[in-house]
Design an enzyme around this catalytic site. Structure first.
Site, PDB file in Angstrom:
ATOM      1  CB  CYS A 187       7.262   4.961 -14.039  1.00  0.00           C
ATOM      2  SG  CYS A 187       5.692   4.733 -13.120  1.00  0.00           S
ATOM      3  CD  GLU A 207       9.755  -3.555  -7.288  1.00  0.00           C
ATOM      4  OE1 GLU A 207       9.300  -2.992  -8.053  1.00  0.00           O
ATOM      5  OE2 GLU A 207       9.809  -4.948  -6.938  1.00  0.00           O
ATOM      6  CG  HIS A 249       6.659   1.086  -7.598  1.00  0.00           C
ATOM      7  ND1 HIS A 249       6.515   0.991  -9.179  1.00  0.00           N
ATOM      8  CD2 HIS A 249       7.248  -0.020  -6.936  1.00  0.00           C
ATOM      9  CE1 HIS A 249       7.513  -0.169  -9.086  1.00  0.00           C
ATOM     10  NE2 HIS A 249       7.646  -0.724  -8.059  1.00  0.00           N
TER      11      HIS A 249
HETATM   12  O1  SUG Z   1       6.870  -3.068 -12.382  1.00  0.00           O
HETATM   13  N1  SUG Z   1       5.025  -2.792 -15.215  1.00  0.00           N
HETATM   14  C1  SUG Z   1       6.092  -2.110 -14.399  1.00  0.00           C
HETATM   15  C2  SUG Z   1       5.636  -0.668 -14.280  1.00  0.00           C
HETATM   16  C3  SUG Z   1       6.731  -0.095 -13.113  1.00  0.00           C
HETATM   17  C4  SUG Z   1       6.212   1.566 -12.996  1.00  0.00           C
HETATM   18  N2  SUG Z   1       7.044   2.169 -12.282  1.00  0.00           N
HETATM   19  C5  SUG Z   1       7.111   2.962 -11.421  1.00  0.00           C
HETATM   20  N3  SUG Z   1       5.811   3.107 -10.693  1.00  0.00           N
HETATM   21  N4  SUG Z   1       8.167   3.576 -10.829  1.00  0.00           N
HETATM   22  C6  SUG Z   1       5.993  -2.813 -13.090  1.00  0.00           C
HETATM   23  O2  SUG Z   1       4.864  -3.027 -12.586  1.00  0.00           O
HETATM   24  C7  SUG Z   1       4.205  -4.518 -16.758  1.00  0.00           C
HETATM   25  C8  SUG Z   1       4.780  -5.582 -17.724  1.00  0.00           C
HETATM   26  C9  SUG Z   1       4.079  -6.339 -18.404  1.00  0.00           C
HETATM   27  O3  SUG Z   1       2.797  -6.634 -17.686  1.00  0.00           O
HETATM   28  O4  SUG Z   1       4.103  -6.767 -19.702  1.00  0.00           O
HETATM   29  C10 SUG Z   1       5.316  -4.052 -15.618  1.00  0.00           C
HETATM   30  O5  SUG Z   1       6.173  -4.676 -15.647  1.00  0.00           O
END
Ligand code: SUG
Length: 448
Positions: free
Chosen positions: A372, A174, A248
């Site tokens: 993020c 990731e 994460h």
């Molecule tokens: O992969 N949310 C992302 C958020 C990513 C955050 N990134 C870090 N922490 N670096 C994920 O969980 C939600 C999409 C939705 O539900 O419509 C989503 O993919």
């Protein structure tokens, strides 16, 4: 000119929506099927970028991806013209249409892992796009991410672009969200901390939520980047924290230069992480004091850390070397977190001089905080000069992007809208114009 850390933020795409797609991400589940506001989302992100650029930090922009992604819908058996593909997907498999429509590439901390040239055996900056293999809506990002990174960092004498790792659960990767670099100064060889959720079938694993990053994937990235094994450490996240919404590591820890700020429940073995950081930084420059800031659960319980995204703040150095926390507004709304921020800023034992809070609610509702939204890339003077100059955010690009967003982005989107062929057209028109504005060439499938 000295070596700097630049931030490359992802622009929010025109189909930003809440589809509840991300397992283990509590905000995504909580806000599933709520209406979204893509225009507010992209403008909120731009305002954060502009504020950092105004602070004197190099700030770049990375493009969103083409969504709904018609080529993948076709690959999944929905044939015909674009409007028919969308209609059939909506009626037969609305979940698939939602997955193909997510604007999730905005979270560029998951775009790639990046190692600065000072750390890499061949003296070049290395990029490995994340495969994001645990979620369908994210696993379709890496191909375009790789193209975008090549378009922004084109010079192969200075930048090395690896392929994403094979997309399978054993190699789940990731990107930078599970990777932190510590150093005595940006230009010196640094320590690279890789944090993983699980190491194969044996050993502790979360019970209810996926461990998105594997040890094998982190080790492969370190090998590809030709890092000195003595300067790498692989630490496991606490499985019980993953089960409480820490999908994460950047939800519970953030590092910058010689500072590592982390929650008591972040790592299985925090003492080993700290001993390695202390030893490594002392060896690099004995005059620099490592600053390890462990935040106790008694001061900020994990639930508050996850709810406010405090550890997803950006910890950045202003040009005068002072350190700043770039937080989400939710941190100011949580009394325990606000008290912690005030304590840290007042404490002379750490270099954090102040904080600024931003309204990033559109992204936060999907579990994406300030950190993020950005990919960090440490660049020396010649590498910085080799970046595609059109992506650096200045007043003029900011003004153009605002006007562009206002022209093409809707201010309300619900899941039913994802099948609207007009939304696809608007998005393609917007992205086509963006690639010209940023000098990215034909990045998208619809342009090829
Ligand atoms: O992969 N949310 C992302 C958020 C990513 C955050 N990134 C870090 N922490 N670096 C994920 O969980 C939600 C999409 C939705 O539900 O419509 C989503 O993919």
């Amino acid at each position: 000119m000295s070596t700097v850390e630049a931030n490359f933020d992802g622009l929010v795409g025109p189909t930003h929506n809440y589809a509840g797609l991300a397992l283990g991400n509590l905000a995504s589940a909580r806000n599933a099927e709520q209406p979204s506001n893509p225009r507010a989302a992209v403008l909120q992100g731009l305002d954060k970028m502009k504020a950092l650029a105004d602070l004197g930090l190099p700030q770049g922009v990375l493009p969103p991806q083409e969504r709904p992604h018609i080529p993948t819908l076709k690959r999944l058996g929905f044939g015909g013209r674009d409007a028919a593909v969308l209609r059939k997907a909506r009626s037969e498999a609305p979940g698939l249409l939602a997955a193909m429509s997510s604007a999730s590439s905005m979270w560029t901390a998951n775009a790639a892992t990046v190692s600065p040239s000072a750390d890499c055996g061949d003296g070049r900056v290395h990029f490995t796009p994340a495969n994001l293999a645990t979620h369908l809506h994210r696993a379709i990002e890496p191909e375009t991410t790789a193209r975008a990174l090549r378009a922004v960092f084109p010079d192969s004498m200075q930048f090395v672009h690896h392929q994403p790792l094979p997309a399978m659960p054993q190699m789940g990767d990731e990107g930078a969200a599970n990777h932190t670099r510590l150093c005595t100064s940006y230009g010196a060889a640094g320590l690279e901390l890789f944090v993983y959720g699980a190491a194969g079938e044996e050993g502790p694993r979360p019970h209810s939520h996926p461990a998105r990053q594997t040890l094998a994937a982190s080790q492969a990235v370190a090998r590809l980047h030709r890092l000195d094994p003595a300067l790498c450490h692989f630490a496991q996240q606490r499985p019980e924290a993953i089960d409480q919404g820490v999908f994460h590591n950047d939800v519970v820890a953030v590092g910058n230069r010689e500072v590592l700020l982390y929650h008591e429940q972040a790592f299985v073995d925090a003492a080993a992480v700290c001993a390695w950081v202390r030893g490594g930084l002392q060896q690099s420059d004995a005059a620099v004091q490592p600053c390890l800031l462990e935040i106790a659960a008694a001061e900020v319980p994990l639930e508050d850390a996850v709810g406010s995204y405090f550890f997803n703040s950006q910890l950045v150095c202003a040009p005068d070397g002072s350190m700043w926390l770039i937080t989400a507004q939710e941190c100011e709304e949580n009394p325990r977190v606000l008290a912690l921020i005030r304590r840290l800023v007042q404490d002379p034992a750490n270099p954090i001089a102040g904080y600024t809070a931003f309204d990033l609610r559109q992204s936060m509702r999907n579990g994406g905080g300030p950190a993020c939204l950005r990919l960090r890339v440490v660049l020396n003077a010649s590498e910085r000069a080799a970046v595609n100059s059109r992506v650096w955010l200045d007043q003029s690009l900011y003004d153009h992007l605002r006007a562009w967003a206002q022209r093409y982005y809707r201010d309300r989107l619900v899941l039913a809208d994802l099948a609207d062929p007009a939304l696809l057209d608007e998005s393609r028109t917007a992205l086509d114009e963006l690639t010209r504005m940023l000098g990215l060439g034909s990045l998208y499938d619809f342009q090829r």
